[in-house]
Design a protein around this motif. Structure first.
Motif, PDB file in Angstrom:
ATOM      1  N   PHE A  83       0.827  -1.206   0.000  1.00  0.00           N
ATOM      2  CA  PHE A  83       0.000   0.000   0.000  1.00  0.00           C
ATOM      3  C   PHE A  83       0.864   1.260   0.000  1.00  0.00           C
ATOM      4  O   PHE A  83       0.530   2.256  -0.653  1.00  0.00           O
ATOM      5  CB  PHE A  83      -0.928   0.000   1.213  1.00  0.00           C
ATOM      6  N   THR A  84       1.976   1.215   0.725  1.00  0.00           N
ATOM      7  CA  THR A  84       2.884   2.363   0.780  1.00  0.00           C
ATOM      8  C   THR A  84       3.489   2.651  -0.586  1.00  0.00           C
ATOM      9  O   THR A  84       3.591   3.811  -1.007  1.00  0.00           O
ATOM     10  CB  THR A  84       3.993   2.102   1.812  1.00  0.00           C
ATOM     11  N   GLY A  87       0.884   4.186  -2.784  1.00  0.00           N
ATOM     12  CA  GLY A  87       0.762   5.603  -2.462  1.00  0.00           C
ATOM     13  C   GLY A  87       1.889   6.422  -3.056  1.00  0.00           C
ATOM     14  O   GLY A  87       1.675   7.526  -3.573  1.00  0.00           O
ATOM     15  N   SER A  91       1.548   9.444  -5.713  1.00  0.00           N
ATOM     16  CA  SER A  91       2.116  10.730  -5.287  1.00  0.00           C
ATOM     17  C   SER A  91       3.095  11.252  -6.331  1.00  0.00           C
ATOM     18  O   SER A  91       3.197  12.462  -6.556  1.00  0.00           O
ATOM     19  CB  SER A  91       2.842  10.573  -3.943  1.00  0.00           C
ATOM     20  N   GLY A 100      -1.543  10.496  -3.787  1.00  0.00           N
ATOM     21  CA  GLY A 100      -0.991   9.345  -3.082  1.00  0.00           C
ATOM     22  C   GLY A 100      -1.904   8.770  -2.022  1.00  0.00           C
ATOM     23  O   GLY A 100      -2.292   7.603  -2.075  1.00  0.00           O
ATOM     24  N   GLN A 101      -2.289   9.589  -1.048  1.00  0.00           N
ATOM     25  CA  GLN A 101      -3.125   9.099   0.051  1.00  0.00           C
ATOM     26  C   GLN A 101      -4.516   8.650  -0.401  1.00  0.00           C
ATOM     27  O   GLN A 101      -4.979   7.581   0.025  1.00  0.00           O
ATOM     28  CB  GLN A 101      -3.233  10.163   1.144  1.00  0.00           C
ATOM     29  N   GLU A 104      -4.147   5.297  -2.012  1.00  0.00           N
ATOM     30  CA  GLU A 104      -3.747   4.304  -1.016  1.00  0.00           C
ATOM     31  C   GLU A 104      -4.978   3.839  -0.228  1.00  0.00           C
ATOM     32  O   GLU A 104      -5.162   2.637   0.021  1.00  0.00           O
ATOM     33  CB  GLU A 104      -2.704   4.912  -0.073  1.00  0.00           C
ATOM     34  N   TYR A 107      -7.230   1.583  -2.485  1.00  0.00           N
ATOM     35  CA  TYR A 107      -6.782   0.193  -2.627  1.00  0.00           C
ATOM     36  C   TYR A 107      -6.926  -0.579  -1.315  1.00  0.00           C
ATOM     37  O   TYR A 107      -7.177  -1.787  -1.331  1.00  0.00           O
ATOM     38  CB  TYR A 107      -5.347   0.142  -3.145  1.00  0.00           C
ATOM     39  N   LEU A 122      -3.210   7.231   7.891  1.00  0.00           N
ATOM     40  CA  LEU A 122      -2.387   8.019   6.972  1.00  0.00           C
ATOM     41  C   LEU A 122      -2.265   9.465   7.432  1.00  0.00           C
ATOM     42  O   LEU A 122      -1.223  10.101   7.229  1.00  0.00           O
ATOM     43  CB  LEU A 122      -2.976   7.960   5.559  1.00  0.00           C
ATOM     44  N   SER A 321       7.408   0.821  -7.929  1.00  0.00           N
ATOM     45  CA  SER A 321       6.017   1.036  -7.509  1.00  0.00           C
ATOM     46  C   SER A 321       5.053   0.892  -8.682  1.00  0.00           C
ATOM     47  O   SER A 321       3.906   0.448  -8.495  1.00  0.00           O
ATOM     48  CB  SER A 321       5.861   2.416  -6.860  1.00  0.00           C
TER      49      SER A 321
END
Length: 349
Positions: A83-84, A87, A91, A100-101, A104, A107, A122, A321
């Motif tokens: 997940f990071t 994001g 981003s 990004g957030q 995230e 998902y 977050l 990513s």
């Protein structure tokens, strides 16, 4: 399909921006010489830089997993890393990292995690990260005041100002119910003045969201250790990111400048470019690095250092990513699951 096309357009825009940036910087340079310097860099320190960036993501994922676990959501560290990275990808392709957030959370929501708890986790991470980077940026500016010349001063001022506004706004949203409701009411009134047709629907959704976030806020207030532990992890996370410049410095077999000096200069650099409305801060990050680190690397190595530094802390992990996002989409189950809002929140360990 619409979201997919939009993502493709954002990726293409990022590629155009990267191409233009490198053309602008290197159009009068001997690129073969720069390339030879980069490929002959000390591999040991390059690998250490890559590991440092991986630890940067792992630290953020650890925070996400720990906070979600406190809310009663079971999430493995591997999934949190996924997940990071998702994001990070969004981003990187959206202005000022605005996508990004939300993506995230989207998902996480697709995999049946509570969107309310995900957003709260977050936001806690964001608050801690902003606080650390602002403090580090100010410290870096004070320690390395001689590096602040010309436009760097104004960019630094803008960066710290916007980051501080974002931090204050998030803290208000997390901890001040009264002020948050006041700001939401202002937003509703503005929509009414603009004669927005679905203002009642928006108001209803905001009220429901506010109620859930208030529950999360109460939980955080009762368990302040969540914030303290997250802050300490973010300190480590930011240190890993800033140390990459030092590993790049050592990869060219340079000496004479301490790790502390280089890390504080990197803190200054990050505060200068982090809030600018460009995908991945492409263009300004490269230009600022060339200007701020010129005295440390020297004119003969600065261009190679910039390529290697940005390659490690941005371009390499954009590629990684991207692969993670594509694989995740391919294996994602069809259909949108219902959100899972847990009534009872578990105590932290």
């Amino acid at each position: 399909m619409r979201n997919f096309k939009k993502t493709i357009k954002q990726i293409l825009f990022l590629l155009v921006l990267i191409t233009f940036t490198f053309w602008l910087i290197f159009r009068k340079q001997n690129f073969n010489e720069i390339y030879n310097i980069v490929i002959n860099a000390n591999v040991k320190f390059v690998i250490l830089g890559i590991i440092a960036m991986f630890l940067y993501f792992t630290a953020e994922a650890y925070n996400l997993r720990r906070i979600m676990k406190a809310f009663g959501e079971d999430m493995s560290l591997l999934k949190a890393i996924k997940f990071t990275l998702i994001g990070f990808f969004f981003s990187s392709i959206t202005p000022a990292a605005t996508g990004g957030q939300p993506m995230e959370i989207y998902y996480m929501y697709k995999e049946k995690y509570s969107s309310t708890y995900g957003m709260t986790a977050l936001l806690i991470q964001f608050c801690c990260f902003q606080c650390v980077t602002i403090l580090a940026g100010i410290a870096g500016a004070i320690i390395n005041s001689s590096y602040i010349q010309g436009n760097i001063f104004y960019l630094l001022l803008i960066g710290i100002t916007f980051n501080s506004i974002a931090l204050i706004g998030t803290l208000i949203f997390l901890f001040s119910k009264r002020l948050t409701r006041f700001l939401l009411n202002i937003a509703i009134k503005l929509l009414q003045i603009l004669r927005y047709k679905k203002v009642d629907t928006v108001k209803e959704k905001l009220e429901k969201a506010l109620e859930k976030y208030n529950d999360c806020s109460d939980f955080i207030k009762k368990h302040k250790s969540i914030f303290v532990k997250s802050f300490l992890v973010v300190c480590f996370q930011v240190l890993m990111y800033y140390s990459i410049s030092y590993f790049v410095y050592k990869s060219f077999n340079l000496s004479g400048v301490s790790a502390f000096n280089i890390i504080t200069v990197q803190a200054l650099l990050y505060s200068t470019v982090s809030s600018l409305p460009l995908p991945g801060a492409v263009g300004v990050s490269e230009s600022a690095f060339l200007k701020i680190f010129a005295n440390i690397f020297g004119l003969n190595l600065i261009n190679s250092a910039m390529i290697l530094n940005r390659g490690i802390n941005f371009y390499l992990y954009v590629i990684i990513s991207t692969i993670v996002v594509i694989v995740n989409i391919l294996f994602m189950k069809k259909g949108m699951p219902k959100p899972s809002f847990n009534e009872n929140m578990k105590e932290t360990d």
